[in-house]
Design an enzyme around this catalytic site. Structure first.
Site, PDB file in Angstrom:
ATOM      1  N   HIS B   8       0.740  -1.182   0.127  1.00 40.77           N
ATOM      2  CA  HIS B   8      -0.308  -0.054  -0.123  1.00 40.77           C
ATOM      3  C   HIS B   8       0.915   1.198  -0.136  1.00 40.77           C
ATOM      4  O   HIS B   8       2.122   1.013   0.348  1.00 40.77           O
ATOM      5  CB  HIS B   8      -0.900   0.063   1.129  1.00 40.77           C
ATOM      6  N   HIS B  81       4.023   7.067   3.384  1.00 37.55           N
ATOM      7  CA  HIS B  81       5.050   6.227   3.382  1.00 37.55           C
ATOM      8  C   HIS B  81       4.677   5.075   2.523  1.00 37.55           C
ATOM      9  O   HIS B  81       3.614   5.179   1.618  1.00 37.55           O
ATOM     10  CB  HIS B  81       5.162   5.541   4.835  1.00 37.55           C
ATOM     11  N   GLU B 130       7.934   1.270   4.955  1.00 38.91           N
ATOM     12  CA  GLU B 130       7.287   0.247   5.818  1.00 38.91           C
ATOM     13  C   GLU B 130       7.700  -1.107   5.139  1.00 38.91           C
ATOM     14  O   GLU B 130       7.317  -1.456   4.021  1.00 38.91           O
ATOM     15  CB  GLU B 130       6.014   0.404   6.076  1.00 38.91           C
TER      16      GLU B 130
END
Lengths: 139, 139
Positions: B8, B81, B130
């Protein structure tokens, strides 16, 4: 209009070479495409593939490059835009022109050779948004 | 290590409700998941699906939310992010600990219920990154 694939995340960088090393050596990217100039948009481009999408590394090209200001504010580079696919770019443009979203400039040919345009980040939750017609071939 | 799926793109927003309206009404998103609180990370989360990936809308939760500073600098919201999948989070952590990349905090459970950790943007070309263990079920 129907939200299509997240074609790529545009990541601005002062150096494609340095960023490619990050994605290849630190993150294990296995497919890094050949960089190329996109003079009409004032950027040099390099696509890094993930299994489901792409990172588009963009480096300034020329003194008028639209990403120079971004790099002044973010000298290390950073996330610059999101690109979503649509099946018909003319239809998408009509849709946005009839709504409350500002379109930035004309429809033009983007890094994948298909027509694209950009939407104003202030109308898109702070995200510079590229709308791109899907390539005709499967991908 | 091998670069996995772009799970994502994390997009910070002052209002999930307002951002959902943008993705649904302006971009034609058809699948918007139920928002939920992630108190351990100080955010409220809402996933918007694209055919190949997801946008993770994150809204501040609590006075110590790590995205409050981001929203001070970017009041409209914006890209926060990128999240990439790996098959084995412990192996990935070992890999980064042996390298030149700073890891931000401990491995913890992320929004998809699998272990995650973050890498320092200064070591990742300006991109807060991430790393997330892939869910075991197919997706």
């Amino acid at each position: 209009m129907k939200l299509g694939r997240l074609n790529h995340v545009g990541v601005a960088t002062p150096s494609i070479e340095r960023s490619v090393a990050i994605y290849r050596d630190r993150l294990g990217a296995e497919v890094v495409r050949e960089p190329f100039d996109l003079p009409a948009q004032g950027v040099r481009v390099c696509f890094v593939d993930t299994p489901n999408s792409q990172i588009e590394l963009i480096e300034p090209l020329g003194a008028d490059s639209p990403i120079l200001k971004f790099l002044e504010r973010n000298p290390e580079g950073g996330q610059h835009h999101l690109c979503f696919e649509v099946s018909d770019i003319a239809q998408a443009r009509d849709f946005f022109e009839s709504g409350a979203v500002r379109i930035l400039g004309p429809t033009r040919i983007g890094a994948h050779g298909t027509p694209i345009f950009f939407l104003h980040p202030k109308d898109m939750g702070g995200v510079l948004t590229e709308i791109m017609e899907s390539p005709k071939q499967a991908h």
